[in-house]
Write an enzyme that holds these catalytic residues in place. Structure first.
Site, PDB file in Angstrom:
ATOM      1  N   GLY A  81      -4.932  -2.439   5.396  1.00 32.45           N
ATOM      2  CA  GLY A  81      -4.157  -3.566   4.863  1.00 32.45           C
ATOM      3  C   GLY A  81      -4.825  -4.905   5.118  1.00 32.45           C
ATOM      4  N   ARG A  82      -5.253  -5.138   6.357  1.00 28.89           N
ATOM      5  CA  ARG A  82      -5.815  -6.452   6.691  1.00 28.89           C
ATOM      6  C   ARG A  82      -7.221  -6.660   6.119  1.00 28.89           C
ATOM      7  NH1 ARG A  82      -4.903  -3.003  10.541  1.00 28.89           N
ATOM      8  NH2 ARG A  82      -6.436  -2.267  12.026  1.00 28.89           N
ATOM      9  N   LYS A 123       8.042  -0.715  12.195  1.00 32.57           N
ATOM     10  CA  LYS A 123       8.599  -0.226  10.928  1.00 32.57           C
ATOM     11  C   LYS A 123       9.672   0.832  11.206  1.00 32.57           C
ATOM     12  CE  LYS A 123       4.541  -1.217   8.051  1.00 32.57           C
ATOM     13  NZ  LYS A 123       3.668  -0.850   6.947  1.00 32.57           N
ATOM     14  N   GLU A 177      -4.729  -7.241  15.192  1.00 31.33           N
ATOM     15  CA  GLU A 177      -4.283  -5.917  14.760  1.00 31.33           C
ATOM     16  C   GLU A 177      -5.433  -4.915  14.881  1.00 31.33           C
ATOM     17  OE1 GLU A 177      -2.333  -6.027  10.949  1.00 31.33           O
ATOM     18  OE2 GLU A 177      -1.594  -3.998  11.150  1.00 31.33           O
ATOM     19  N   LYS A 222       0.841  -1.193   0.000  1.00 29.47           N
ATOM     20  CA  LYS A 222       0.000   0.000   0.000  1.00 29.47           C
ATOM     21  C   LYS A 222       0.884   1.253   0.000  1.00 29.47           C
ATOM     22  CE  LYS A 222      -3.606   2.009   2.907  1.00 29.47           C
ATOM     23  NZ  LYS A 222      -4.538   1.752   4.010  1.00 29.47           N
TER      24      LYS A 222
END
Ligand code: G6Q
Length: 554
Positions: free
Chosen positions: A270-271, A515, A356, A205
């Site tokens: 994202g998920r 990250k 998450e 993404k």
């Protein structure tokens, strides 16, 4: 008012004390209609929640809590494109990606559907060209292998779905997934593919994720080396690379041509992204029609979820049962037990989806939650788990609620196997419920000729307490449609729980920290010296690794 101060919450606490030691089997004795009264069916899925310590009164109180948390209004806000991801000020519209109706869906007055349809159309085109052998590698050969390079939400969804729908795949087009920055993952994949017939999809993404970019660059290096004689670098990348990303500048800088870049939007987490262009490997390997069936199954569940009263609403009831386990009975984990080898990655996928989304310690206002939120999700396919960790489920000191997932009909099996699979699944839910009493154990041992001290010594070890809760989800068969519905079921279950806990299920600051931090330690490793500011343990680890490492690159 804080959640735990609400009368609906307090009523559940009081009810929990009253329920005391009530056994689930007693609830069956009291209500002969319980199996049908405590199960729901929609979108080809039977959701049986009767084997939980939940009475009609428990259910009534849980539903009152859900109403008190304005669940129907919160559901509507999500579907209507309101910016419910409050920390990132974003709408949450994965449901728009599978909206099969003609209805517009707007964010700030802007209909997102034309954009969604345009990307789907491009995905269809790409799938048809690759599958039809029209899009080819630089040497003129049709593609035989697709390597998806992505991680987290840009990996698990397509990996799980392509694996789950294996019988619908095309033997001539294999999908591989590389996520781990451990070079072993990419190396093992590159060892089994032919550069001339491999298409890489870089799924990210942000197109800034360290693991993905590192793997993408190494894959590009490999291809350029292997096919050096076939043309200049930009032509090789043009033929063999596609990207799925919202960062068009970065994909262009990587050398991927705009026609091979598939976009999505900031309102797709994202998920929750397998329904977007992140699902390109699904469309490529299964065909676009199958991908559309997956979307249609999810849409069907969306409609069920959006329009059905809470007491008959599968995701909502599943959420409430889970909440009862976590917040009132103190069961902090949930085992996901698919009785289908092809659902191998479902536990990992749901682990990300749930943990998450709801692994949060503050509510939407930033106040610390004084109640438990998302459970620890884990699991593995049955029947394998039965020969391993089921010991803990049956006789451990902790109670672990479990979701058993099985299909009544097999798509691709061998004679006798499916009945055995079904029998194991159903028998386990029964065993967890019933257990085995000391009297039953004694009778069994006596029948085998044992008696006296030996019998008494062994009896406690062979007793199963039972009363261990589970849900059973039965699909008609594991096909694209039912899988779409199943995934959407879990997405909405997670939504309802987060909505009751008043947390933002759609950010992931915990993942963002990882990250950032890796970059700092990486600089230490590259420079050969830890920078100032690390804690003593971290500093020692970096020094130890610097002293011991001796990489071998093949
Ligand atoms: C998902 C998370 C996370 C994300 C990965 C990959 O909801 O945000 O798992 O998908 O970190 O991110 P990129 O797609 O940006 O590479």
């Amino acid at each position: 008012m804080r959640l735990t101060d609400r009368p609906t919450w307090k009523a559940l606490l009081a009810h929990c004390r009253e329920m005391g030691e009530t056994r689930i089997l007693d609830l069956f004795d009291r209500d002969p209609e319980r199996p049908s009264g405590f199960s729901l069916e929609a979108c080809g899925i039977l959701f049986d929640y009767s084997k939980n310590p939940v009475s009609a009164e428990t259910r009534r109180l849980l539903l009152a809590l859900a109403e008190d948390a304005s669940i129907p209004a919160q559901v509507a806000a999500m579907f209507e494109g309101k910016r419910i991801n409050v920390t990132e000020k974003r709408a949450v519209l994965h449901t728009a990606l599978r909206n099969r109706s003609k209805k517009p869906i707007t964010v700030d007055g802007q209909d997102v559907m034309p954009g969604v349809r345009a990307v789907l159309g491009r995905m269809r085109g790409m799938a048809e060209r690759v599958r039809g052998g029209i899009a080819k590698g630089v040497t003129g050969k049709a593609f035989t292998d697709i390597v998806n390079i992505g991680i987290g939400g840009s990996d698990l969804g397509p990996l799980m779905v392509t694996t789950a729908l294996r019988p619908y795949g095309s033997p001539g087009l294999r999908a591989h997934f590389v996520s781990n920055v451990d070079g072993a993952h990419l190396a093992a994949t590159l060892a089994v593919v032919n550069p001339e017939t491999t298409l890489f999809i870089i799924s990210s993404k942000t197109f800034t994720t360290l693991e993905t970019l590192t793997n993408a660059k190494s894959a590009r290096e490999w291809l350029l080396t292997k096919l050096a004689a076939a043309g200049p670098a930009e032509i090789l990348v043009e033929h063999h690379f596609a990207a799925v990303s919202t960062n068009l500048e970065a994909t262009a800088a990587f050398g991927i041509i705009p026609e091979r870049v598939f976009g999505f939007w900031d309102w797709v987490g994202g998920r929750y992204s397998l329904w977007s262009a992140i699902g390109l490997p699904i469309a490529l390997t299964l065909g676009f029609e199958r991908f559309e069936e997956l979307l249609a199954g999810a849409f069907e569940m969306d409609e069920h979820f959006r329009t059905t009263p809470l007491e008959r609403n599968l995701p909502a009831m599943a959420a409430l049962i889970g909440l009862w386990h976590i917040d009132f009975l103190g069961h902090r984990t949930l085992a996901i037990l698919p009785y289908a080898q092809d659902l191998l990655y479902l536990p990992a996928f749901l682990q990300q989806l749930d943990m998450e989304s709801n692994g949060k310690r503050v509510d939407r206002s930033g106040a610390a939650a004084d109640y438990l939120t998302g459970p620890v999700i884990w699991g593995a396919p049955g029947t394998n788990g039965q020969h391993a960790f089921f010991q803990h489920l049956h006789q451990g000191t902790q109670v672990t609620p479990a979701d058993f997932i099985v299909a009544a009909n097999a798509v691709d099996t061998l004679p006798g196997h499916n009945d055995m699979l079904l029998a194991n699944c159903i028998a386990q839910t029964e065993a967890l419920l019933r257990g085995k009493s000391a009297d039953e154990v004694r009778a069994e041992l006596k029948a085998r000729g044992m008696q006296g001290e030996e019998l008494e010594r062994l009896t406690p070890h062979r007793v199963f307490p039972g009363n261990r809760p589970s849900n059973t989800l039965v699909l008609q068969r594991l096909d694209p449609r039912s899988l779409g519905a199943l995934i959407a079921f879990y997405e909405h279950k997670v939504f309802v729980q987060g909505a009751i806990w008043n947390i933002n299920s759609f950010d992931q600051w915990g993942v963002e920290l990882g990250k950032q931090l890796a970059g700092g330690v990486l600089a230490d490793l590259e420079s050969g010296k830890p920078a100032a500011g690390h804690d003593p343990s971290t500093r020692r680890l970096i020094e130890y690794v610097l002293k011991s490492r001796n990489d071998v690159t093949t």
